[in-house]
Enzyme design. Structure first.
Site, PDB file in Angstrom:
ATOM      1  N   GLN A 103      29.780  64.961 -59.941  1.00 41.24           N
ATOM      2  CA  GLN A 103      31.223  64.723 -59.964  1.00 41.24           C
ATOM      3  C   GLN A 103      31.652  64.128 -58.623  1.00 41.24           C
ATOM      4  OE1 GLN A 103      33.280  68.390 -61.906  1.00 41.24           O
ATOM      5  NE2 GLN A 103      31.268  69.087 -61.256  1.00 41.24           N
ATOM      6  N   ASP A 106      30.911  60.621 -53.143  1.00 37.38           N
ATOM      7  CA  ASP A 106      30.526  60.322 -51.762  1.00 37.38           C
ATOM      8  C   ASP A 106      29.227  59.548 -51.598  1.00 37.38           C
ATOM      9  OD1 ASP A 106      28.544  62.369 -52.117  1.00 37.38           O
ATOM     10  OD2 ASP A 106      29.916  63.895 -51.357  1.00 37.38           O
ATOM     11  N   HIS A 121      32.713  60.617 -61.755  1.00 36.71           N
ATOM     12  CA  HIS A 121      34.070  60.385 -61.260  1.00 36.71           C
ATOM     13  C   HIS A 121      34.161  59.174 -60.348  1.00 36.71           C
ATOM     14  CE1 HIS A 121      35.116  64.911 -62.165  1.00 36.71           C
ATOM     15  NE2 HIS A 121      35.101  64.148 -63.250  1.00 36.71           N
ATOM     16  N   CYS A 150      46.335  42.737 -54.537  1.00 38.15           N
ATOM     17  CA  CYS A 150      45.454  41.781 -55.207  1.00 38.15           C
ATOM     18  C   CYS A 150      46.195  40.439 -55.316  1.00 38.15           C
ATOM     19  CB  CYS A 150      45.162  42.348 -56.595  1.00 38.15           C
ATOM     20  SG  CYS A 150      44.210  41.304 -57.697  1.00 38.15           S
ATOM     21  N   CYS A 152      46.952  39.022 -57.887  1.00 34.19           N
ATOM     22  CA  CYS A 152      47.871  39.125 -59.027  1.00 34.19           C
ATOM     23  C   CYS A 152      49.139  39.886 -58.665  1.00 34.19           C
ATOM     24  CB  CYS A 152      47.180  39.812 -60.208  1.00 34.19           C
ATOM     25  SG  CYS A 152      47.164  41.611 -60.120  1.00 34.19           S
ATOM     26  N   THR A 190      30.002  73.553 -58.030  1.00 33.82           N
ATOM     27  CA  THR A 190      31.205  73.101 -58.750  1.00 33.82           C
ATOM     28  C   THR A 190      31.999  74.295 -59.242  1.00 33.82           C
ATOM     29  OG1 THR A 190      32.080  71.833 -60.618  1.00 33.82           O
ATOM     30  CG2 THR A 190      29.852  72.735 -60.889  1.00 33.82           C
ATOM     31  N   ASN A 215      26.061  78.817 -56.479  1.00 39.60           N
ATOM     32  CA  ASN A 215      27.432  78.803 -55.959  1.00 39.60           C
ATOM     33  C   ASN A 215      27.698  80.171 -55.329  1.00 39.60           C
ATOM     34  OD1 ASN A 215      30.328  78.736 -55.687  1.00 39.60           O
ATOM     35  ND2 ASN A 215      30.437  77.246 -57.349  1.00 39.60           N
ATOM     36  N   PRO A 216      28.191  80.212 -54.098  1.00 37.54           N
ATOM     37  CA  PRO A 216      28.494  81.515 -53.492  1.00 37.54           C
ATOM     38  C   PRO A 216      29.577  82.275 -54.257  1.00 37.54           C
ATOM     39  CG  PRO A 216      28.643  79.743 -51.856  1.00 37.54           C
ATOM     40  CD  PRO A 216      28.457  79.089 -53.194  1.00 37.54           C
TER      41      PRO A 216
HETATM   42  C1  BJW Z   1      29.509  75.750 -52.639  1.00 33.49           C
HETATM   43  C2  BJW Z   1      29.333  75.607 -51.285  1.00 33.49           C
HETATM   44  C3  BJW Z   1      28.016  75.489 -50.858  1.00 33.49           C
HETATM   45  C4  BJW Z   1      31.409  75.719 -51.577  1.00 33.49           C
HETATM   46  N1  BJW Z   1      27.032  75.520 -51.758  1.00 33.49           N
HETATM   47  N2  BJW Z   1      28.522  75.778 -53.511  1.00 33.49           N
HETATM   48  C5  BJW Z   1      42.314  71.180 -70.956  1.00 33.49           C
HETATM   49  C6  BJW Z   1      41.048  71.099 -71.482  1.00 33.49           C
HETATM   50  C7  BJW Z   1      40.232  70.009 -71.230  1.00 33.49           C
HETATM   51  C8  BJW Z   1      40.663  68.977 -70.423  1.00 33.49           C
HETATM   52  C9  BJW Z   1      41.918  69.061 -69.891  1.00 33.49           C
HETATM   53  C10 BJW Z   1      42.739  70.121 -70.176  1.00 33.49           C
HETATM   54  N3  BJW Z   1      43.902  69.915 -69.522  1.00 33.49           N
HETATM   55  C11 BJW Z   1      43.826  68.758 -68.843  1.00 33.49           C
HETATM   56  C12 BJW Z   1      42.615  68.226 -69.057  1.00 33.49           C
HETATM   57  C13 BJW Z   1      42.096  66.975 -68.518  1.00 33.49           C
HETATM   58  C14 BJW Z   1      41.694  67.030 -67.073  1.00 33.49           C
HETATM   59  C15 BJW Z   1      41.234  68.410 -66.641  1.00 33.49           C
HETATM   60  O1  BJW Z   1      40.100  68.788 -66.747  1.00 33.49           O
HETATM   61  N4  BJW Z   1      42.132  69.206 -66.065  1.00 33.49           N
HETATM   62  C16 BJW Z   1      41.819  70.589 -65.656  1.00 33.49           C
HETATM   63  C17 BJW Z   1      42.135  70.771 -64.164  1.00 33.49           C
HETATM   64  C18 BJW Z   1      42.561  71.523 -66.541  1.00 33.49           C
HETATM   65  N5  BJW Z   1      40.619  66.060 -66.965  1.00 33.49           N
HETATM   66  C19 BJW Z   1      40.853  64.762 -66.837  1.00 33.49           C
HETATM   67  O2  BJW Z   1      41.987  64.294 -66.768  1.00 33.49           O
HETATM   68  C20 BJW Z   1      39.641  63.849 -66.804  1.00 33.49           C
HETATM   69  N6  BJW Z   1      39.811  62.791 -67.738  1.00 33.49           N
HETATM   70  C21 BJW Z   1      39.942  63.023 -69.058  1.00 33.49           C
HETATM   71  O3  BJW Z   1      39.886  64.126 -69.530  1.00 33.49           O
HETATM   72  O4  BJW Z   1      40.144  61.875 -69.785  1.00 33.49           O
HETATM   73  C22 BJW Z   1      40.607  62.016 -71.142  1.00 33.49           C
HETATM   74  C23 BJW Z   1      42.134  62.027 -71.093  1.00 33.49           C
HETATM   75  C24 BJW Z   1      42.824  60.834 -71.101  1.00 33.49           C
HETATM   76  C25 BJW Z   1      44.220  60.840 -71.088  1.00 33.49           C
HETATM   77  C26 BJW Z   1      44.924  62.057 -70.992  1.00 33.49           C
HETATM   78  C27 BJW Z   1      44.212  63.253 -70.927  1.00 33.49           C
HETATM   79  C28 BJW Z   1      42.809  63.247 -70.977  1.00 33.49           C
HETATM   80  C29 BJW Z   1      39.494  63.193 -65.437  1.00 33.49           C
HETATM   81  C30 BJW Z   1      39.155  64.171 -64.377  1.00 33.49           C
HETATM   82  C31 BJW Z   1      39.119  63.447 -63.017  1.00 33.49           C
HETATM   83  C32 BJW Z   1      38.862  64.393 -61.848  1.00 33.49           C
HETATM   84  N7  BJW Z   1      39.075  63.692 -60.622  1.00 33.49           N
HETATM   85  C33 BJW Z   1      38.846  64.363 -59.346  1.00 33.49           C
HETATM   86  C34 BJW Z   1      39.238  63.386 -58.207  1.00 33.49           C
HETATM   87  C35 BJW Z   1      38.189  62.302 -58.029  1.00 33.49           C
HETATM   88  C36 BJW Z   1      38.549  61.344 -56.944  1.00 33.49           C
HETATM   89  C37 BJW Z   1      38.639  61.998 -55.599  1.00 33.49           C
HETATM   90  O5  BJW Z   1      37.666  62.604 -55.099  1.00 33.49           O
HETATM   91  O6  BJW Z   1      39.706  61.927 -55.011  1.00 33.49           O
HETATM   92  O7  BJW Z   1      37.466  64.739 -59.256  1.00 33.49           O
HETATM   93  S1  BJW Z   1      39.701  65.917 -59.168  1.00 33.49           S
HETATM   94  C38 BJW Z   1      38.415  66.730 -58.309  1.00 33.49           C
HETATM   95  O8  BJW Z   1      37.901  67.833 -59.098  1.00 33.49           O
HETATM   96  C39 BJW Z   1      37.272  65.716 -58.209  1.00 33.49           C
HETATM   97  C40 BJW Z   1      36.070  66.587 -58.472  1.00 33.49           C
HETATM   98  O9  BJW Z   1      34.973  65.795 -58.900  1.00 33.49           O
HETATM   99  C41 BJW Z   1      36.562  67.530 -59.521  1.00 33.49           C
HETATM  100  C42 BJW Z   1      35.747  68.801 -59.647  1.00 33.49           C
HETATM  101  O10 BJW Z   1      35.797  69.555 -58.478  1.00 33.49           O
HETATM  102  P1  BJW Z   1      34.492  70.276 -57.937  1.00 33.49           P
HETATM  103  O11 BJW Z   1      33.477  69.283 -57.574  1.00 33.49           O
HETATM  104  O12 BJW Z   1      34.081  71.334 -58.885  1.00 33.49           O
HETATM  105  O13 BJW Z   1      35.026  70.887 -56.538  1.00 33.49           O
HETATM  106  P2  BJW Z   1      35.843  72.240 -56.254  1.00 33.49           P
HETATM  107  O14 BJW Z   1      36.410  72.120 -54.898  1.00 33.49           O
HETATM  108  O15 BJW Z   1      36.764  72.566 -57.352  1.00 33.49           O
HETATM  109  O16 BJW Z   1      34.721  73.366 -56.239  1.00 33.49           O
HETATM  110  C43 BJW Z   1      33.747  73.456 -55.209  1.00 33.49           C
HETATM  111  C44 BJW Z   1      32.821  74.613 -55.530  1.00 33.49           C
HETATM  112  O17 BJW Z   1      31.761  74.618 -54.583  1.00 33.49           O
HETATM  113  C45 BJW Z   1      33.499  75.987 -55.443  1.00 33.49           C
HETATM  114  O18 BJW Z   1      33.189  76.716 -56.627  1.00 33.49           O
HETATM  115  C46 BJW Z   1      32.843  76.644 -54.224  1.00 33.49           C
HETATM  116  O19 BJW Z   1      32.645  78.038 -54.382  1.00 33.49           O
HETATM  117  C47 BJW Z   1      31.512  75.947 -54.173  1.00 33.49           C
HETATM  118  N8  BJW Z   1      30.922  75.839 -52.846  1.00 33.49           N
HETATM  119  N9  BJW Z   1      30.598  75.614 -50.666  1.00 33.49           N
HETATM  120  C48 BJW Z   1      27.339  75.695 -53.070  1.00 33.49           C
HETATM  121  N10 BJW Z   1      27.744  75.359 -49.532  1.00 33.49           N
HETATM  122 ZN    ZN Z   2      44.956  42.207 -59.729  1.00 34.51          ZN
END
Ligand code: BJW
Ligand code: ZN
Length: 250
Positions: A103, A106, A121, A150, A152, A190, A215-216
């Site tokens: 996800q 980087d 992502h 752009c 455009c 995650t 995951n801790p």
């Molecule tokens: C360690 C550690 C160490 C710390 N060792 N571990 C209900 C059901 C299903 C879907 C939805 C719903 N309601 C809404 C939705 C849709 C939505 C969604 O899921 N929302 C939820 C929040 C509810 N999803 C979307 O919109 C996605 N698209 C989609 O569904 O398209 C269809 C659609 C179209 C039109 C309308 C609706 C739907 C797109 C999701 C895009 C996510 N984008 C981001 C930003 C990316 C760009 C950027 O970086 O700026 O992606 S958000 C952010 O969260 C980023 C990450 O990839 C993503 C996940 O986060 P991640 O990686 O899990 O990080 P953290 O910080 O949350 O967790 C870190 C973990 O590490 C923690 O647990 C720590 O404990 C642990 N940790 N140190 C090991 N050393």
């Molecule tokens: Zn353009």
């Protein structure tokens, strides 16, 4: 199993695996100095990611969102893979195939040498025009302070997936295929709250993979795991690789 121990069952499963999936989130890059999204001390603690990472926020305040990405680019472009990324890459020496489904935006898995990296992502290393879709891969855009337009007239944005946007179709298709085929599925660093990505471990489990969380902290999917390892990825993954290497050379 739940705890700081890594089981012999996991090492045996890895020794007999055909395909290992490493499914990763921001936690795997935390030890490289890249902030996670949802930690209380994380960079996003003042904002909900759902409020900033969407196209409405960008259109309402493009300069603010652009600056936010430039600040993160500054960190990411100077970050190095950590022992967690490196151990995932080294796993390729010990099992027939490893697929990294990330996800993260980087690029640190590729930098560590992983050969198959599926970016669900997108990537912070590229841009495109919000209006016409024209791609802007120029490195110079990674450091300019002001949001650019752009030809455009549209605004140029990072090539990442925001809330409400579809994930790249090719990436999702391949990620599902790999999850279905996985012998061992490692969910690493995650919070397992963002869908559709968070659905992949459940697909893998349904098709017979041995599911492990590194995951801790507990996550909403912890109870669906065969094993949870409550350690930092930079600690757990090198140990897993070392134990597998010992078993294989015995
Ligand atoms: C360690 C550690 C160490 C710390 N060792 N571990 C209900 C059901 C299903 C879907 C939805 C719903 N309601 C809404 C939705 C849709 C939505 C969604 O899921 N929302 C939820 C929040 C509810 N999803 C979307 O919109 C996605 N698209 C989609 O569904 O398209 C269809 C659609 C179209 C039109 C309308 C609706 C739907 C797109 C999701 C895009 C996510 N984008 C981001 C930003 C990316 C760009 C950027 O970086 O700026 O992606 S958000 C952010 O969260 C980023 C990450 O990839 C993503 C996940 O986060 P991640 O990686 O899990 O990080 P953290 O910080 O949350 O967790 C870190 C973990 O590490 C923690 O647990 C720590 O404990 C642990 N940790 N140190 C090991 N050393
Ligand atoms: Zn353009």
């Amino acid at each position: 199993m739940n705890g700081t121990m890594i089981s012999n069952t996991l090492i045996d499963r890895l020794a007999n695996a055909r395909l290992v999936v490493a499914f990763t989130g921001a936690g795997v890059s935390a030890e490289s100095g890249v902030a996670t999204f949802r930690a209380t001390d994380g960079l996003w603690s003042r904002f909900k990611p759902e409020e900033l990472a969407n196209v409405q926020a960008f259109l309402a305040n493009p300069q603010m969102v652009w600056e936010w990405y430039q600040a993160r680019r500054d960190v990411i472009l100077n970050a190095r893979p950590n022992p967690g990324h490196i151990a995932i890459a080294e796993l390729e020496e010990l099992v027939p195939k490893v697929s990294v489904i990330t996800q993260n935006i980087d690029g640190l898995h590729a930098a560590a040498g992983s050969s198959e990296v599926i970016e669900l992502h997108g990537t912070i290393r590229k841009n495109f025009c919000q209006s016409c879709g024209k791609r802007y891969d120029d490195d110079a855009l990674l450091t300019v302070e002001d949001v650019q337009r752009c030809g455009c007239g549209g605004m140029i944005r990072p090539q990442v997936v925001w809330f409400g946007e579809n994930l790249p179709e090719d990436a999702v298709t391949l990620a599902e295929e790999r999850s279905i085929a996985a012998s061992v599925f490692l969910s690493i660093g995650t919070s397992s709250v963002v869908y559709p990505a968070a659905g992949l471990p459940l697909i893998a489990r349904e098709y017979g993979a041995y599911l492990v969380e590194v995951n801790p902290e507990e996550t909403p999917l912890s109870h669906s795991m065969h094993e949870t390892i409550r350690l930092a990825s930079g600690e757990a993954l090198p140990e897993i690789v070392a134990r597998l290497r010992t078993l294989k050379s015995a």
